[in-house]
Design a protein around this motif. Structure first.
Motif, PDB file in Angstrom:
ATOM      1  N   GLU A   1       0.866  -1.290   0.018  1.00  0.00           N
ATOM      2  CA  GLU A   1       0.153  -0.009  -0.100  1.00  0.00           C
ATOM      3  C   GLU A   1       0.771   1.268  -0.069  1.00  0.00           C
ATOM      4  N   ARG A   2       1.894   1.154   0.864  1.00  0.00           N
ATOM      5  CA  ARG A   2       2.822   2.315   0.790  1.00  0.00           C
ATOM      6  C   ARG A   2       3.568   2.657  -0.480  1.00  0.00           C
ATOM      7  N   ASP A   3       4.038   1.484  -0.927  1.00  0.00           N
ATOM      8  CA  ASP A   3       4.444   1.547  -2.372  1.00  0.00           C
ATOM      9  C   ASP A   3       3.782   2.129  -3.504  1.00  0.00           C
ATOM     10  N   LEU A   4       2.202   1.653  -3.429  1.00  0.00           N
ATOM     11  CA  LEU A   4       1.379   2.079  -4.384  1.00  0.00           C
ATOM     12  C   LEU A   4       1.092   3.471  -4.157  1.00  0.00           C
ATOM     13  N   ASP A   5       0.973   3.955  -2.930  1.00  0.00           N
ATOM     14  CA  ASP A   5       0.829   5.194  -2.841  1.00  0.00           C
ATOM     15  C   ASP A   5       1.815   6.124  -3.185  1.00  0.00           C
ATOM     16  N   LEU A   6       3.132   5.951  -2.765  1.00  0.00           N
ATOM     17  CA  LEU A   6       4.101   6.494  -3.674  1.00  0.00           C
ATOM     18  C   LEU A   6       4.326   6.526  -4.972  1.00  0.00           C
ATOM     19  N   ALA A   7       4.092   5.373  -5.668  1.00  0.00           N
ATOM     20  CA  ALA A   7       3.871   5.370  -7.128  1.00  0.00           C
ATOM     21  C   ALA A   7       2.720   6.233  -7.621  1.00  0.00           C
TER      22      ALA A   7
ATOM     23  N   VAL B   1       4.052   9.764  -7.330  1.00  0.00           N
ATOM     24  CA  VAL B   1       5.130  10.075  -8.418  1.00  0.00           C
ATOM     25  C   VAL B   1       4.238  10.019  -9.707  1.00  0.00           C
ATOM     26  N   GLN B   2       3.239   9.115 -10.139  1.00  0.00           N
ATOM     27  CA  GLN B   2       2.497   9.491 -11.273  1.00  0.00           C
ATOM     28  C   GLN B   2       1.492  10.693 -11.411  1.00  0.00           C
ATOM     29  N   LEU B   3       1.052  10.950 -10.249  1.00  0.00           N
ATOM     30  CA  LEU B   3       0.351  12.369 -10.310  1.00  0.00           C
ATOM     31  C   LEU B   3       1.259  13.441 -10.688  1.00  0.00           C
ATOM     32  N   SER B   4       2.266  13.323 -10.302  1.00  0.00           N
ATOM     33  CA  SER B   4       3.540  14.380 -10.306  1.00  0.00           C
ATOM     34  C   SER B   4       3.700  14.451 -11.794  1.00  0.00           C
ATOM     35  N   LEU B   5       3.371  13.550 -12.814  1.00  0.00           N
ATOM     36  CA  LEU B   5       3.729  13.710 -14.117  1.00  0.00           C
ATOM     37  C   LEU B   5       2.374  14.101 -14.987  1.00  0.00           C
ATOM     38  N   VAL B   6       1.155  14.102 -14.197  1.00  0.00           N
ATOM     39  CA  VAL B   6       0.077  14.603 -14.940  1.00  0.00           C
ATOM     40  C   VAL B   6       0.045  16.214 -14.803  1.00  0.00           C
ATOM     41  N   PRO B   7      -0.063  16.832 -16.014  1.00  0.00           N
ATOM     42  CA  PRO B   7      -0.050  18.193 -16.019  1.00  0.00           C
ATOM     43  C   PRO B   7      -1.090  18.963 -15.471  1.00  0.00           C
ATOM     44  N   GLN B   8      -0.957  19.959 -15.144  1.00  0.00           N
ATOM     45  CA  GLN B   8      -1.876  20.627 -14.267  1.00  0.00           C
ATOM     46  C   GLN B   8      -2.809  21.786 -15.188  1.00  0.00           C
ATOM     47  N   SER B   9      -4.069  21.462 -14.768  1.00  0.00           N
ATOM     48  CA  SER B   9      -5.022  22.597 -15.481  1.00  0.00           C
ATOM     49  C   SER B   9      -4.418  24.044 -15.419  1.00  0.00           C
TER      50      SER B   9
ATOM     51  N   THR C   1      -8.196  15.964 -16.380  1.00  0.00           N
ATOM     52  CA  THR C   1      -8.647  15.160 -15.349  1.00  0.00           C
ATOM     53  C   THR C   1      -8.274  13.684 -15.406  1.00  0.00           C
ATOM     54  N   TYR C   2      -7.750  13.409 -14.214  1.00  0.00           N
ATOM     55  CA  TYR C   2      -7.240  11.920 -14.535  1.00  0.00           C
ATOM     56  C   TYR C   2      -7.806  10.843 -13.495  1.00  0.00           C
ATOM     57  N   ALA C   3      -8.402   9.969 -13.998  1.00  0.00           N
ATOM     58  CA  ALA C   3      -8.933   8.884 -12.914  1.00  0.00           C
ATOM     59  C   ALA C   3      -8.446   7.252 -13.012  1.00  0.00           C
ATOM     60  N   PRO C   4      -7.226   6.840 -12.620  1.00  0.00           N
ATOM     61  CA  PRO C   4      -6.834   5.427 -12.709  1.00  0.00           C
ATOM     62  C   PRO C   4      -7.818   4.373 -12.336  1.00  0.00           C
ATOM     63  N   MET C   5      -7.828   3.317 -12.889  1.00  0.00           N
ATOM     64  CA  MET C   5      -8.825   2.329 -12.478  1.00  0.00           C
ATOM     65  C   MET C   5      -8.042   1.593 -11.134  1.00  0.00           C
ATOM     66  N   TYR C   6      -6.799   1.792 -11.088  1.00  0.00           N
ATOM     67  CA  TYR C   6      -6.150   1.283  -9.727  1.00  0.00           C
ATOM     68  C   TYR C   6      -5.271   2.491  -9.164  1.00  0.00           C
ATOM     69  N   TYR C   7      -4.435   2.222  -8.321  1.00  0.00           N
ATOM     70  CA  TYR C   7      -3.595   3.250  -7.681  1.00  0.00           C
ATOM     71  C   TYR C   7      -3.003   4.292  -8.890  1.00  0.00           C
ATOM     72  N   ILE C   8      -2.490   3.349  -9.822  1.00  0.00           N
ATOM     73  CA  ILE C   8      -1.778   3.867 -10.984  1.00  0.00           C
ATOM     74  C   ILE C   8      -2.210   3.205 -12.337  1.00  0.00           C
TER      75      ILE C   8
ATOM     76  N   HIS D   1      -3.431  -2.694 -17.480  1.00  0.00           N
ATOM     77  CA  HIS D   1      -3.667  -1.786 -16.623  1.00  0.00           C
ATOM     78  C   HIS D   1      -2.846  -2.156 -15.301  1.00  0.00           C
ATOM     79  N   GLY D   2      -2.891  -0.962 -14.585  1.00  0.00           N
ATOM     80  CA  GLY D   2      -2.037  -1.224 -13.094  1.00  0.00           C
ATOM     81  C   GLY D   2      -0.504  -0.882 -13.315  1.00  0.00           C
ATOM     82  N   VAL D   3       0.358  -1.739 -12.590  1.00  0.00           N
ATOM     83  CA  VAL D   3       1.898  -1.309 -12.505  1.00  0.00           C
ATOM     84  C   VAL D   3       2.452  -1.435 -13.715  1.00  0.00           C
ATOM     85  N   SER D   4       2.116  -2.488 -14.497  1.00  0.00           N
ATOM     86  CA  SER D   4       2.917  -2.409 -15.829  1.00  0.00           C
ATOM     87  C   SER D   4       2.829  -1.667 -16.892  1.00  0.00           C
ATOM     88  N   ALA D   5       1.334  -1.085 -16.609  1.00  0.00           N
ATOM     89  CA  ALA D   5       0.934  -0.081 -17.598  1.00  0.00           C
ATOM     90  C   ALA D   5       1.616   1.130 -17.211  1.00  0.00           C
TER      91      ALA D   5
END
Length: 446
Positions: free
Chosen positions: A205-211, A214-222, A233-240, A265-269
Motif C-alpha cells: 500500500e505504501r509503495d503503491l501510494d508512493l507510485a 509519483v505518477q500524479l506528479s507527471l500529470v499536467p495541471q489545468s 482530469t485523470y482517474a486511474p482504475m487502480y492506484y496507478i 492496467h496497473g503497475v505494468s502499464a
C-alpha cells in the motif's frame, strides 16, 4: 516469549488468544449451565434419592450454575491473556471438583466416573485455546481428582477396573496433549503468516501510494493561458495506470499536445507510461510535427518494449493560434473530438496509423497527419478509451455516439466544468466499479 516472535507480536498474539478465550468461555458456560440444569432435573426425579439428598443435589447444582454464570460474566470483563488463562484454569479446576463432589455424594460405578472425568478433560482441553503444557496440567489434574474419587468411594481397591480406566484416560490425555500442541503450533503459524501478509500488504500500500504520487506528479495541471484554457482530469482504475497526457506551449506560440493509452492496467502499464514521459517531453520541445513526433516515439517504444508484448495508442497535435489551424496525427487512438463553437459542428480526429510498439510500419509523418480549422471559441476534447468503454446496464458501452451527443449538448461549458460534467455523466451511466483508466484533456481556444 514465543520462538521467532518479537515482543510486539507476542503481545498481539496474546491479545488474540485472550479474545479467543473470552469468546469460548462465553458460549461454553451457557452450554454447561444447560447440562447442569438437565442433570439437576434428573437427580430430582430419581426415585432412589431421599428428600435430603435431593436438596443437597439441588444446592450443589445451584452452586455450579451460579459459579458458571459468574465465570461467564468475568470472561466478558477481563481483557488480559494471563487473567483469562487464570480464569480458565479456575473453570477447569471447579468443574473437576464439582464432578468429584457429585460422584462422591452420589457414587456411580467406576466406568461412569471415568467417563465423566474424560468428558470434562476433553471439553476443557479442546474448547479452550490452551498450550500443550496447560493441556498436560489439565490431564494430570483429571488423574488426581479421578483417583481421589476412587479412593473416597473405595473403588480404588478394584485394581483391574481402576487400572483399565486410568490407562484409557492416559491414552486420551496423551492424544489431547498432542492435538493441543499441534493446534497451538498451527494457530501460531497462522498468526505469523497473517501478520506477514498484513505487513507485506501495508508495504505494498505504501509503495503503491508512493507510485501514485509519483505518477500524479507527471500529470499536467489545468492552466489558463492567454491563448487557451486547458483542463486535465485523470482517474486511474487502480492506484496507478497507463493513461498519459501532456501539453506544451512552444516558443513559437503553438500549443503541442499528446495523449496515449498503454495496453493493460496497473503497475505494468504505469511503468510504460512513466518510461515514455521523458521521451515525449523531449520530442515536444523539438517543435516537430505531430506525425514525426509519433513516428520517432514509435521507434523508441518498439526498441524499449521489445519482448514485453506491451503497446500503446497515441494522438498528438499542434494548435497554431496564428493560422487558426489544428494539425494532428492519430496512431490507433479512439477518434478525438473537435467542437467548433461557431456552429456547434463536431469534427473527428480519426486514426490513420497503427498502434505504437507493435512493429508494423506506419505511414510517413506527412501522410499520417491531417489538419482542421480551429479558431476562437473552438474546443478540443481528448480522452482515452476508458470513456467510451464505460459499461452500463447489461454491459452496454457508453460509446462514441453517446459521447458526441454529450459534447454537442455541453460543448459550450468551460473546460473544467465540462470535464466535471462528463465524469458525472459516466458515473451515472456506469454499473459497478471503474473498469479502465480515464483521462480527459479539454482545450478551449480563446
Amino acid at each position: 516469549m514465543e520462538p521467532n516472535m518479537s515482543e510486539h507480536l507476542v503481545e498481539q498474539y496474546d491479545d488474540l488468544t485472550a479474545r479467543l478465550f473470552a469468546s469460548r468461555l462465553q458460549w461454553l458456560t451457557p452450554l454447561l449451565i444447560g447440562v447442569m440444569v438437565l442433570d439437576a432435573v434428573m437427580e430430582a426425579l430419581d426415585p432412589n434419592l431421599s428428600a435430603a439428598q435431593r436438596i443437597i443435589s439441588l444446592l450443589i447444582h445451584a452452586t455450579v450454575i451460579g459459579t458458571l454464570f459468574l465465570i461467564r460474566c468475568l470472561s466478558a470483563r477481563l481483557a488480559g491473556c494471563r487473567s483469562l488463562r487464570m480464569l480458565g484454569r479456575f473453570f477447569v479446576l471447579f468443574m473437576y471438583c464439582a464432578m468429584l463432589l457429585l460422584q462422591v455424594i452420589y457414587p456411580k460405578n467406576l466406568d461412569v466416573g471415568a467417563s465423566i472425568h474424560i468428558s470434562v478433560m476433553l471439553i476443557s482441553c479442546f474448547m479452550l485455546p490452551w498450550r500443550s503444557r496447560d493441556a498436560t496440567l489439565i490431564a494430570a489434574l483429571g488423574v488426581v481428582t479421578y483417583t481421589c474419587e476412587a479412593l473416597k468411594t473405595g473403588q480404588f481397591y478394584e485394581p483391574m477396573d481402576y487400572g483399565t480406566n486410568l490407562f484409557i484416560y492416559g491414552i486420551v490425555a496423551f492424544l489431547a496433549v498432542v492435538v493441543k500442541r499441534d493446534d497451538e503450533n498451527r494457530r501460531r503459524h497462522e498468526f505469523l503468516l497473517q501478520k506477514e501478509i498484513e505487513e507485506k500488504n501495508e508495504q505494498l500500500e505504501r509503495d503503491l501510494d508512493l507510485a501514485r504520487r509519483v505518477q500524479l506528479s507527471l500529470v499536467p495541471q489545468s492552466v489558463s493561458m492567454d491563448e487557451a484554457d486547458v483542463a486535465v482530469t485523470y482517474a486511474p482504475m487502480y492506484y496507478i495506470g497507463g493513461d498519459y497526457a501532456n501539453f506544451l506551449l512552444g516558443r513559437d506560440g503553438r500549443l503541442v499536445f499528446f495523449m496515449s493509452d498503454v495496453s493493460g492496467h496497473g503497475v505494468s502499464a504505469a511503468l510504460v507510461a512513466n518510461r515514455i514521459h521523458a521521451e515525449v517531453e523531449r520530442l515536444m520541445k523539438e517543435q516537430i510535427g505531430p506525425g514525426e513526433l509519433l513516428e520517432r516515439l514509435d521507434t523508441f517504444v518498439t526498441k524499449q518494449l521489445e519482448g514485453t508484448a506491451m503497446f500503446l495508442s497515441a494522438v498528438s497535435g499542434v494548435l497554431d493560434f496564428r493560422e487558426k489551424k489544428l494539425v494532428y496525427s492519430n496512431h490507433g487512438h479512439p477518434p478525438q473530438i473537435l467542437y467548433q463553437g461557431r456552429d456547434g459542428e463536431l469534427r473527428l480526429m480519426e486514426p490513420r496509423s497503427p498502434l505504437l510498439g507493435i512493429g508494423i510500419p506506419s505511414l510517413p509523418p506527412q501522410e499520417s497527419e491531417a489538419d482542421l480549422p480551429c479558431g476562437s471559441g473552438d474546443r478540443i476534447f481528448l480522452f482515452t478509451d476508458g470513456v467510451t468503454e464505460t459499461q452500463g446496464a447489461n454491459t452496454e458501452l457508453f460509446g462514441l455516439d453517446r459521447l458526441k451527443d454529450f459534447v454537442a449538448r455541453n460543448g459550450v461549458l468551460a473546460p473544467g466544468e465540462f470535464n466535471l460534467a462528463l465524469t458525472g455523466e459516466l458515473a451515472a451511466f456506469r454499473e459497478g466499479p471503474i473498469e479502465d483508466d480515464i483521462f480527459l484533456l479539454t482545450i478551449r481556444v480563446k
